[in-house]
Design a protein around this motif. Structure first.
Motif, PDB file in Angstrom:
ATOM      1  N   TYR A 110       5.562  -3.285  11.579  1.00  0.00           N
ATOM      2  CA  TYR A 110       5.910  -4.140  10.438  1.00  0.00           C
ATOM      3  C   TYR A 110       6.709  -5.347  10.903  1.00  0.00           C
ATOM      4  N   HIS A 111       7.747  -5.089  11.705  1.00  0.00           N
ATOM      5  CA  HIS A 111       8.637  -6.179  12.075  1.00  0.00           C
ATOM      6  C   HIS A 111       7.961  -7.195  12.987  1.00  0.00           C
ATOM      7  N   LYS A 168      15.255  -8.497  12.997  1.00  0.00           N
ATOM      8  CA  LYS A 168      14.981  -8.121  11.593  1.00  0.00           C
ATOM      9  C   LYS A 168      15.349  -9.317  10.709  1.00  0.00           C
ATOM     10  N   GLU A 170      11.259  -2.796   1.979  1.00  0.00           N
ATOM     11  CA  GLU A 170      12.264  -3.237   2.950  1.00  0.00           C
ATOM     12  C   GLU A 170      13.510  -3.501   2.114  1.00  0.00           C
ATOM     13  N   SER A 177      18.728  -4.263   7.130  1.00  0.00           N
ATOM     14  CA  SER A 177      17.773  -3.665   6.195  1.00  0.00           C
ATOM     15  C   SER A 177      17.409  -2.233   6.546  1.00  0.00           C
ATOM     16  N   MET A 202      14.175   0.407   6.117  1.00  0.00           N
ATOM     17  CA  MET A 202      12.744   0.483   5.791  1.00  0.00           C
ATOM     18  C   MET A 202      12.453   1.831   5.149  1.00  0.00           C
ATOM     19  N   VAL A 257       4.662   0.749   5.076  1.00  0.00           N
ATOM     20  CA  VAL A 257       5.982   0.387   4.572  1.00  0.00           C
ATOM     21  C   VAL A 257       5.940   0.279   3.057  1.00  0.00           C
ATOM     22  N   THR A 270      12.746   7.146   6.301  1.00  0.00           N
ATOM     23  CA  THR A 270      13.336   5.821   6.475  1.00  0.00           C
ATOM     24  C   THR A 270      13.532   5.554   7.958  1.00  0.00           C
TER      25      THR A 270
END
Lengths: 343, 415, 291
Positions: B290-291, B355, B395, B370, B372, B392, B283
């Motif tokens: 991703y973000h 985020k 989320e 959040s 991940m 990922v 995690t």
């Protein structure tokens, strides 16, 4: 004899220290000055063993660390309702003292490298025990949140965290920068130096010198070296315990690193750089190295290299340390020499 | 002795010269006070977590430069006073004390271990200074060791464990679990949370080997793990320690024979383990790839960071960056950097930064944001970007996985 | 504790022990021959590791392994000539302090040059990987390392026991003055021993760095256990270093499996017992340790 002169100058020095420390090129702060005095007490203890009894111990951090965990636990766990500064201090010193007595009785049989290594072995055992007693000591994380109880002086409860009254002192900062902690630490340091001076100049001290100079001969004249060495070991352990106990109360925490070999090595560095075998040498050395670490270190990454080089240079060229050789240089100034040595 | 005299003189002269050189070359002489806010940045630049600390420092410097370029905080420029805490609590405390007492820091931030965070948090409480804790994952920072002046945005172990819960059960089943855990507050926190999640579902904890922070040789523990033949190997280590452990686990054949779980990871740890991170579930609060793809503010941050430093920001760096801006917001909203006002403005504050939407919880000062849940991918699947270490899986919204007030031991001092 | 995990631990312990043997041999013969307590021995290990890292970066793994002991040997030679010569035979306190100081300087110099972060030497792929040992997968590199150390240990033994120079060394340990009177070049032999001991530590430093990551503090991390080894084996005894190293390695490793709680401290308990009951060590000679 320069007794009163020595003490007057010592008192003056301690009083002026935080002010001079604050001046621009030095750039210290009163909190660090306090910590220097507190840790310096341990260096004085170490110096008693090395400088006056001629024994190099690499395990004195054990007593320092036990002192800090002792006083910390007294406040947090053992006597949480009593909230007594004196009791916390006493607990730390007592634990350190008992450990010093036990360990001391075993190590004084040995010499030189064997003595040093045995002190390391015991210090590592103490480290291990404290680390493993996780439920009590928090293991690697150490004790946190030790709030020093107020000090009871007569009927007054003194909060050592409070500052002196505000009074501008120009480049020396403000009087209120200095907390009562410093005053207290200075008083304790003064008493410790006075104690050591008295001890060294007494019959006990003379016997110690005789043993250090020639142990075989000292036996012939009727001294029992082992008893004296044990006594010095315990006293130096008590002083380290006092230092650690104060440190935990001041810092608000007790860290496991206080028990490490690195910490023992630090005491050696402080003492030798400052001047082994002198009364105020350990304080000077502690001040210099801690200043290097905290102040210079922030901006000059090579400070530790400088510390190491200074240490080697002192050991090779200047074995009597800064204070020790300052005296010798002014060979003729006997009063200055008498000021800082026990003679 | 003659030799002694000359060398002594040379020595003293040399020392004087060296000292003069030190003074002369170090521009630390306190300048006349132009109004500025000093931020105490306390990060590990040596020790097991030094990669993480150094990356945080980059983010702090970038944030401070950006803020200063835009006019500072309430028109006042910021200056960082940086300290290396060596991943040691007492050094961190000494640094923080110096930053507050001598440099007049109005806010302390940084940290890469729960041990140092707890210690600095206690000091900041005593000295009434705001502490924006960055990379600390153990529950304690906002649980039993919570303090009025401390705010922690980073996920905690409770959140991570529960965010992973479904994945853990589905993927790792209820078999036999072998743990290798870092022996300090964070490690214990993660272990307790993981076992609390999986044991009720039938997982069996075979062993938990505790190793001191900074251990480099994991042969003993890995040998034990190998002999125990577990279904799951949990490596609760961070920074360089995790890299060593996982790489050594590969040489013991464990990456092939056993499913591996690394509860918390970041870009540097994944890079250090390369292919060995394949299939490892982990995690993190933030994953740049991703973000940046999903949130415009994140893309802006990641692009700026990469333009300035050439490497993507780790999740610690992102937290540092947002912490700076959050503090800025609170000071400007309160009209002054005095702690009471800042605390009041942060508590309950809802915002969206890099985020999804998030907020600061008032009763424990934990950032609710959040988590991940990710799975490592091998180097061959990273398309040339050695930092793009994961896929990922989920989320997870922070609200549902954070500890509740009833479960927590946190009692903020003033409330 | 299952038989399997015991065997695993025993193998681990043997390899760990051999690493300590290699470091301790240098330490013990330096003490035996030069009467020098060398607290800088860990520094030699660290310098070797870092040299290996730097050279390997440019010229590959084996170049690193070869370069490290050479560089460390040269540094040791310089140190001997410039500084330590005057400390041979001096009171141990002074020796401990000056070598400790040197170790400190080395650690900080390394920190300054290489930074505080930990590094690891990368092994070429054909050395990496696992070997099946007793039905379990075991890291291949550790096996190779163990074999290499055994070879080196025998080489050193051969040198000391079977060559003329070795003879001078052994005799010089016994009676320095007599050897000089007999015309043996004790000075040169002393320097050689110091360089040899240091180079050995440097070699182990680079060879073990793929397993134990390297950081500036590595020198001190290995120093104290090395002294534990030589104390248990006997300061000044070659075979004492071998026996002591293996004992220490096995103690650390097996206790991790059998009694994990004590695994950190057991070697210090062992050292304390030896110091209290038989200070000259298992194979050391009863000498003047009380004075």
């Amino acid at each position: 004899m320069t007794g009163w002169r020595f003490y007057a100058l010592l008192a003056a020095g301690l009083a002026l220290f935080p002010l001079i420390f604050h001046l621009p090129p030095i750039n210290g702060y009163a909190g660090l000055a306090t910590e220097i005095l507190i840790v310096g007490i341990a260096a004085i203890g170490f110096n008693l063993l090395l400088g006056y009894a001629g024994q190099l111990s690499y395990g004195h951090a054990a007593f320092y660390g036990l002192g800090s965990y002792g006083s910390g636990l007294a406040v947090l766990t053992f006597f949480p309702h009593a909230q007594s500064f004196a009791l916390a201090l006493f607990t730390g010193i007592a634990i350190a003292g008992i450990a010093a007595a036990i360990i001391g009785s075993l190590v004084v049989r040995l010499y030189g490298i064997y003595f040093a290594l045995l002190t390391v072995a015991f210090a590592q055992m103490v480290y291990f025990i404290v680390f493993q007693a996780r439920d009590l000591t928090n293991g690697d994380d150490g004790l946190q949140g030790i709030s020093a109880p107020p000090l009871n002086v007569g009927f007054a409860h003194v909060d050592l965290g409070s500052s002196l009254p505000a009074f501008g002192l120009g480049p020396c900062g403000d009087l209120s920068d200095i907390k009562l902690w410093y005053v207290f630490a200075a008083i304790v340091a003064f008493l410790v130096v006075a104690f050591v001076r008295t001890l060294v100049r007494s019959e006990f001290g003379e016997a110690l010198a005789a043993i250090r100079e020639n142990e075989e001969r000292s036996i012939f004249i009727g001294l029992d070296p082992r008893r004296y060495k044990l006594a010095v070991f315990v006293i130096s352990g008590l002083l380290c315990g006092l230092s650690g106990a104060l440190h935990a109360l001041y810092q608000g925490s007790a860290a496991i690193e206080g028990l490490s070999v690195e910490q023992s090595g630090a005491f050696a560095i402080f003492t030798i750089v400052g001047g082994v075998g002198t009364l105020i040498g350990p304080l000077v050395g502690t001040g210099l190295i801690m200043w290097l670490e905290n102040i210079v270190g922030g901006v000059f990454p090579a400070w530790r290299l400088v510390e190491g080089l200074v240490f080697v240079a002192v050991v090779v060229f200047l074995p009597s340390g800064i204070v020790g050789s300052l005296l010798r240089r002014r060979g003729g100034r006997l009063w200055l020499r008498r000021l800082v040595t026990a003679k | 002795m003659k030799r002694q005299t000359t060398s002594r003189g040379r020595f003293i002269g040399g020392t004087a010269a060296a000292t003069a050189l030190a003074f002369g070359s170090a521009p630390y002489i306190m300048a006349a006070p132009t109004k500025e806010f000093v931020i105490g940045v306390n990060v590990p630049q040596s020790g097991s977590y030094s990669d993480q600390g150094t990356d945080q420092l980059r983010a702090y410097q970038m944030a401070i430069d950006e803020i200063n370029k835009a006019g500072g905080v309430m028109g006042v420029p910021l200056r960082a006073s940086v300290g290396d805490d060596q991943t040691k609590a007492d050094v961190a405390v000494d640094n923080a004390r110096r930053m507050i007492e001598r440099d007049g820091a109005v806010m302390i931030t940084g940290g890469s271990s729960t041990g140092t965070a707890i210690a600095v948090s206690a000091l900041c409480q005593q000295m009434k200074t705001i502490f924006m804790a960055t990379l600390t994952h153990g529950d304690e920072t906002t649980d039993i060791n919570c303090h009025e002046h401390t705010f922690r945005r980073y996920n905690d172990a409770h959140m991570s464990a529960r965010a992973m819960a479904n994945e853990l059960i589905k993927r790792y089943g209820t078999g036999r679990w072998f743990h290798i855990t870092a022996d300090y507050s964070w490690g214990h926190s993660v272990y307790d949370n993981l076992t609390a999640v999986v044991e009720p579902k039938g997982a069996k904890t075979v062993d938990n080997v505790l190793l001191k922070l900074g251990t480099t040789d994991f042969a003993g523990a890995l040998g034990k793990a190998q002999a125990a033949k577990p279904d799951v190997l949990v490596i609760t280590e961070f920074g360089k320690d995790m890299v060593n452990c996982l790489n050594q686990a590969a040489t013991f054949g464990l990456t092939k024979s056993t499913k591996i779980l690394v509860p918390l990871a970041d870009e540097y740890m994944a890079k250090g383990t390369g292919d060995n991170f394949d299939n490892v579930v982990t995690t993190a609060p933030f994953y740049y790839k991703y973000h940046a793809a999903h949130y415009p503010a994140a893309k802006k941050f990641v692009d700026a960071f990469m333009a300035r430093y050439g490497t993507p920001p780790s999740n610690g760096a992102e937290c540092a960056y947002v912490n700076m801006y959050q503090w800025k917001y609170a000071v400007e909203a309160a009209g002054s950097p005095a702690p009471a006002g800042v605390i009041a403005k942060l508590e309950g504050h809802k915002f969206q930064a890099t985020k999804g939407p998030e907020y600061w919880r008032a009763w424990d000062h934990q950032g609710i944001n959040s988590v991940m849940v990710m799975e490592g991918i091998p180097m061959s699947a990273r398309f040339g970007d050695e930092w793009a270490f994961a896929r990922v899986l989920h989320e997870v919204d922070g609200e549902g996985v954070a500890v509740t007030q009833g479960q927590s031991k946190c009692k903020i001092e003033s409330a | 504790m299952s038989l399997e995990s015991f065997v695993q631990a025993a193998i681990n312990g043997l390899i760990l022990g051999l690493i300590y043997v290699a470091i301790a041999i240098g330490l013990t013969i330096i003490f035996g021959m030069l009467r020098l307590v060398n607290f800088a021995h860990g520094a030699f290990y660290a310098i070797g590791a870092y040299t290996g890292l730097v050279v390997a970066d440019h010229l590959g793994f084996f170049a690193g392994v070869v370069a490290a002991p050479i560089v460390v040997g040269m540094l040791a030679f310089g140190l001997d000539r410039v500084l330590l010569r005057s400390f041979y035979g001096k009171p141990p306190t002074a020796q401990i302090l000056v070598t400790f100081g040197i170790a400190l300087v080395v650690e900080e110099a390394l920190r300054l040059i290489f930074g505080g972060t930990t590094r690891q030497l990368a092994i070429p792929d054909w050395l990496n990987g696992s070997i099946a040992v007793a039905g379990l997968q075991y890291p291949a590199y550790r096996i190779y390392l163990a074999i290499a150390i055994i070879v080196v240990v025998f080489a050193v033994w051969f040198f000391i026991e079977r060559t003329t120079y070795g003879l001078i060394v052994r005799a010089g340990v016994r009676d320095r003055v007599m050897v000089q009177l007999l015309g043996g070049n004790v000075e040169a032999a002393s320097t050689l021993i110091f360089v040899l001991g240091a180079a050995l530590a440097g070699l182990v430093g680079v060879a073990a760095s793929p397993i134990y990551s390297v950081d500036p503090g590595t020198g001190f991390a290995f120093l104290i256990p090395s002294f534990v080894v030589v104390v248990i084996g006997g300061l000044g005894s070659f075979w004492g270093a071998v026996v002591g190293g293996i004992i220490v390695g096995e103690l650390m490793s097996i206790s991790q499996v059998a009694f994990p709680v004590v695994s950190d401290v057991i070697i210090y308990v062992a050292m304390a017992l030896v110091l209290l009951l038989r200070p000259q060590g298992l194979l050391g000679e009863s000498e003047m340790i009380r004075g």
